[in-house]
Design an enzyme around this catalytic site. Sequence first.
Site, PDB file in Angstrom:
ATOM      1  N   LYS A 133       0.824  -1.202   0.000  1.00 51.95           N
ATOM      2  CA  LYS A 133       0.000   0.000   0.000  1.00 51.95           C
ATOM      3  C   LYS A 133       0.864   1.260   0.000  1.00 51.95           C
ATOM      4  O   LYS A 133       0.400   2.318  -0.410  1.00 51.95           O
ATOM      5  CB  LYS A 133      -0.955  -0.001   1.192  1.00 51.95           C
ATOM      6  CG  LYS A 133      -2.120  -0.997   1.034  1.00 51.95           C
ATOM      7  CD  LYS A 133      -3.167  -0.794   2.104  1.00 51.95           C
ATOM      8  CE  LYS A 133      -3.974  -2.041   2.422  1.00 51.95           C
ATOM      9  NZ  LYS A 133      -5.001  -2.424   1.515  1.00 51.95           N
ATOM     10  N   GLU A 217      -3.233   7.100   7.665  1.00 57.63           N
ATOM     11  CA  GLU A 217      -3.990   7.882   6.690  1.00 57.63           C
ATOM     12  C   GLU A 217      -5.026   8.717   7.391  1.00 57.63           C
ATOM     13  O   GLU A 217      -5.504   8.356   8.464  1.00 57.63           O
ATOM     14  CB  GLU A 217      -4.783   6.925   5.777  1.00 57.63           C
ATOM     15  CG  GLU A 217      -4.121   6.581   4.509  1.00 57.63           C
ATOM     16  CD  GLU A 217      -4.961   5.622   3.664  1.00 57.63           C
ATOM     17  OE1 GLU A 217      -4.382   5.037   2.767  1.00 57.63           O
ATOM     18  OE2 GLU A 217      -6.185   5.463   3.904  1.00 57.63           O
ATOM     19  N   HIS A 252     -14.980  -3.891   7.212  1.00 58.59           N
ATOM     20  CA  HIS A 252     -14.257  -3.413   6.029  1.00 58.59           C
ATOM     21  C   HIS A 252     -14.313  -4.416   4.883  1.00 58.59           C
ATOM     22  O   HIS A 252     -13.454  -4.431   4.020  1.00 58.59           O
ATOM     23  CB  HIS A 252     -12.789  -3.087   6.352  1.00 58.59           C
ATOM     24  CG  HIS A 252     -12.633  -2.111   7.474  1.00 58.59           C
ATOM     25  ND1 HIS A 252     -13.081  -0.812   7.397  1.00 58.59           N
ATOM     26  CD2 HIS A 252     -12.104  -2.250   8.708  1.00 58.59           C
ATOM     27  CE1 HIS A 252     -12.826  -0.202   8.536  1.00 58.59           C
ATOM     28  NE2 HIS A 252     -12.241  -1.048   9.354  1.00 58.59           N
ATOM     29  N   ARG A 310      -6.104  -8.529  -9.536  1.00 60.75           N
ATOM     30  CA  ARG A 310      -6.762  -9.822  -9.771  1.00 60.75           C
ATOM     31  C   ARG A 310      -8.180  -9.553 -10.234  1.00 60.75           C
ATOM     32  O   ARG A 310      -8.626  -8.410 -10.261  1.00 60.75           O
ATOM     33  CB  ARG A 310      -6.823 -10.608  -8.468  1.00 60.75           C
ATOM     34  CG  ARG A 310      -7.505  -9.791  -7.375  1.00 60.75           C
ATOM     35  CD  ARG A 310      -7.722 -10.585  -6.108  1.00 60.75           C
ATOM     36  NE  ARG A 310      -7.783  -9.736  -4.930  1.00 60.75           N
ATOM     37  CZ  ARG A 310      -8.895  -9.255  -4.397  1.00 60.75           C
ATOM     38  NH1 ARG A 310     -10.065  -9.512  -4.936  1.00 60.75           N
ATOM     39  NH2 ARG A 310      -8.856  -8.494  -3.319  1.00 60.75           N
TER      40      ARG A 310
END
Length: 711
Positions: A133, A217, A252, A310
Amino acid sequence: MLFTGPSSDVLSSERRPLFDKILIANRGEIACRVIRTAKKLGIKTVAVYSEVDRNALHVLQADEAYCIGPAPSSESYLRVDKIIEICHRTGAQAVHPGYGFLSENAGFAQRLSDEGITFIGPSPTSIRSMGSKSESKDIMISAGVPCVPGYHGSEQSIEKLVEEAEQIGFPVLIKAVMGGGGKGMRIVHNASELPDALESAKREAIKSFGDDRVLVEKYIIRPRHVEVQVFGDQHGNVVSLWERDCSVQRRHQKIIEEAPAPGLSTELRSDLCSKAVAAAKAVNYLGAGTVEFILDNDTDKFYFMEMNTRLQVEHPVTEMITGQDLVQWQLEVAVGNSLPLKQTEIPMLGHSFEARIYAENPRNNFLPDVGPLLHVSTPTTSPSVRLEEGFRQGHDVEVFYDPLIAKLVVHGRDRTEALRILRKALEEYHIVGVSTNVEFLRTLAGNGQFIEGNVETGFIQKYHDDLFPSHPAPSPETLAQAALHVVLRENQVGSGPYSPWTSLGPLRFGGDVYERIITFKSEQGSTATHPAVHVKFVRPGVFDIEVSDPANTSRTEFRSVTTSRLSSSALASTFDGRRLRSTIVSEKPPATGLTGEEKLHVFHEHSGERTTLVIPAPAWLQARSSALQEAQSQGGIRAPMPSLVVDVRVEIGQTIEAGQAVVVLESMKTETVLRAAVAGVVRSINCKKGEMVEEGRELVLIEAEEDADGK
Ligand code: ADP
Ligand code: ADP
Ligand code: MG
């Protein structure tokens, strides 16, 4: 299904032939999905499976199937060496990895390529850069794609992370750099929460991804999850197949997805899609990929979140609105053909939803469930209703893998129509055996705010009360149907074809009046009621029925109800001229169960109404089991779901505090820490690390402090 034929481009003379044989390194619905396209194209398929998947659907559907090891995925579906060996043995030229498992494993893609086998997916380099990430954020920033403000540097000291979090401004979100599947994420509201959250995020990250680096973040308060499907070929072309909205999530993780995203302006859509294409081009992307963005509902600004390299679980909604077969696209670009369509040729027709049917219990915090699919009846498929199944009736949902049972995908000319089709299809979807989220999905699809398209990632918490209405009281007709089912079953079993209830003429009764009272238990909110049904034989197939519910002192009489059994689980009856067809499925208690009760699930065909009634155990058995349970419940810690014991953190004789972690369980990607409710002394431990335990098993017995002191 909505798949159109290949475009003229694909049929052009330079087109390379597709593979003759491929191996699918996956299981469940996605393996079945890939096999379907392979069959359509005349490609032979090789399945691999673990010992518990011997009779799984993907094994039955493939042309060849090979067992590659025991149930845990690390010993089977993740065994790169075994998979490569099977490729060589069977002559499979390529491997489709599906999603999950090895699909985003750059090492696997590399190994295959070293062995001369095609990995149906992007290059190891793009997987590697997008798998992180933090690295992907660097790439996006230089490609001009907006990213969530935050810190994704290499310095990982607590001081540095605290300083950065303060800089960003609370609330912040900690994420595992190598994370996925919603794991390793923690929301932090203020500086004092940070050290604990960091520690637990890092612990989860090292365990799940073998890497404890995190990033910080800005936490967006009212976000939507909007993602763009992209596709790249070996000739440098990248297109987008529009976006999907996947905002409704729990833990999530997505539950329901749709395409296109509701209420997006044309400008915003083209901005998102072109940023996604730029993102894919920045890593020379090949094959199917998804660029995930977070869209701030308060500002309409969007930020790059991550790229999944993917085919995504929710790819069918994109297929439905574009009329394309994305697995076929994957195969085309894997052999080196150009993308089947140019950007300007990609249609966007109508609206599509995907509802993920999970083995889980929404009313128990969406905890996963495992067990047999005793009864499955699915909606009729049509061009607007598509089903991606991984399991059929008689199969088991195993603790080792993802709890996704199937995906229900619908298409309508607009969002309202698609939702209507979805609701109807969910009404026709019945599963008995494991808990599922079907009922929850139906409530969700009928929720006013959802219908309005007011989606956000916090949707479930925000509308919790509307989404979990208390169970309505069962209707008198429902109770009557259940009672008739029991009565007919008893008499059929008792006297076979000579059952007095359905087959004998009145003469055989010799003047006797047959009647029977059945008392049920029905849960309403937190209270149980005990409605009783009095069934009186009139003549074969005709009954007088009286339903009374002591809880609300209501009484309903039905005279001359005609009833007939359509099958062992289906019943049609006429109440006062209204015909009602119901499916009634019995769920026998597990062999180890203490209660001896029987659960009956009643589904009405037209209304979709579903009710679960309990026929209580005989009184003597009830008395025994409640005494037993009473004796066990003091300080006992039980497994809330069937799971794997990951760790036992206490020893016999140890003194522990209230709130102390006692046992760590894992069930399908979800880890649960069981803590002591009371301070005391550990008296017994009835499980060990690595063991599978059933729901309700008492794992550890703690003697509360007062008792331990002899007070
Ligand atoms: P999507 O394809 O929309 O990203 P999910 O986030 O649910 O869907 O992930 C897709 C699948 O990938 C999951 O159902 C699971 O099988 C697998 N998966 C993703 N991340 C992980 C993980 N960290 N650990 C195990 N399985 C994972
Ligand atoms: P994973 O790899 O586990 O899928 P993502 O980065 O895609 O992780 O995030 C998963 C989900 O977490 C998103 O779909 C979104 O609901 C939520 N989320 C991620 N980043 C943020 C953020 N900065 N602010 C608020 N919610 C976020
Ligand atoms: Mg994600």
